[in-house]
Design a protein around this motif. Sequence first.
Motif, PDB file in Angstrom:
ATOM      1  N   LYS A  47     -48.219  51.879  98.666  1.00 36.95           N
ATOM      2  CA  LYS A  47     -48.638  53.457  98.570  1.00 36.95           C
ATOM      3  C   LYS A  47     -47.555  54.208  98.897  1.00 36.95           C
ATOM      4  O   LYS A  47     -46.891  54.182 100.053  1.00 36.95           O
ATOM      5  CB  LYS A  47     -49.872  53.638  99.378  1.00 36.95           C
ATOM      6  CG  LYS A  47     -50.667  55.161  99.175  1.00 36.95           C
ATOM      7  CD  LYS A  47     -51.684  55.409  99.896  1.00 36.95           C
ATOM      8  CE  LYS A  47     -52.040  56.712  99.820  1.00 36.95           C
ATOM      9  NZ  LYS A  47     -51.050  57.687 100.674  1.00 36.95           N
ATOM     10  N   TRP A  52     -48.866  48.616 102.166  1.00 35.03           N
ATOM     11  CA  TRP A  52     -50.252  49.240 102.610  1.00 35.03           C
ATOM     12  C   TRP A  52     -51.188  48.311 102.583  1.00 35.03           C
ATOM     13  O   TRP A  52     -51.244  47.201 102.131  1.00 35.03           O
ATOM     14  CB  TRP A  52     -50.381  50.321 101.192  1.00 35.03           C
ATOM     15  CG  TRP A  52     -51.513  51.285 101.454  1.00 35.03           C
ATOM     16  CD1 TRP A  52     -51.513  52.339 102.406  1.00 35.03           C
ATOM     17  CD2 TRP A  52     -52.644  51.240 100.590  1.00 35.03           C
ATOM     18  NE1 TRP A  52     -52.850  52.862 102.146  1.00 35.03           N
ATOM     19  CE2 TRP A  52     -53.580  52.294 101.263  1.00 35.03           C
ATOM     20  CE3 TRP A  52     -53.172  50.469  99.684  1.00 35.03           C
ATOM     21  CZ2 TRP A  52     -54.886  52.498 100.894  1.00 35.03           C
ATOM     22  CZ3 TRP A  52     -54.668  50.872  99.197  1.00 35.03           C
ATOM     23  CH2 TRP A  52     -55.376  51.912  99.483  1.00 35.03           C
ATOM     24  N   TYR A  68     -49.330  54.261  93.677  1.00 37.83           N
ATOM     25  CA  TYR A  68     -49.442  52.947  94.074  1.00 37.83           C
ATOM     26  C   TYR A  68     -48.504  52.149  93.001  1.00 37.83           C
ATOM     27  O   TYR A  68     -48.618  52.223  92.008  1.00 37.83           O
ATOM     28  CB  TYR A  68     -50.816  52.757  93.798  1.00 37.83           C
ATOM     29  CG  TYR A  68     -51.883  53.416  94.775  1.00 37.83           C
ATOM     30  CD1 TYR A  68     -52.385  53.066  95.904  1.00 37.83           C
ATOM     31  CD2 TYR A  68     -52.469  54.674  94.496  1.00 37.83           C
ATOM     32  CE1 TYR A  68     -53.003  53.646  96.950  1.00 37.83           C
ATOM     33  CE2 TYR A  68     -53.129  55.314  95.320  1.00 37.83           C
ATOM     34  CZ  TYR A  68     -53.525  54.831  96.580  1.00 37.83           C
ATOM     35  OH  TYR A  68     -54.252  55.737  97.344  1.00 37.83           O
TER      36      TYR A  68
END
Length: 109
Positions: A47, A52, A68
């Motif tokens: 992210k 992440w 993302y």
Amino acid sequence: GWCPLSPTGAQTTQLLVEPPWRPAVLWDRVTLTCQGLGTTGATTWYKDGQRWGQEGHNSFTVTESGTYTCDRPGTGLSSPVTVLNDRLVLQVPVQALLEGDTVTLRCRR
């Protein structure tokens, strides 16, 4: 030389967006799904360029705006998908469009 092809035309990691509209917006309850080769549960998520916390999950519902990407061992890094928190957006369908195509737009607020 001979090059094997996947159904998407090339062996790349695909980041699928549901519902299939661009730009993706947080209040649409966007689900991201990472598709590619490699063992199940081997997905790495990023992210805003940082590794992440959805390690191992192939799919999840976005709760924070940001950009993302996902990584699969056999096919590498996906193209990025940005999820916005804008209050007013004009959305287009995800599929590729050509000049002259009829397209439905959504104005969302």
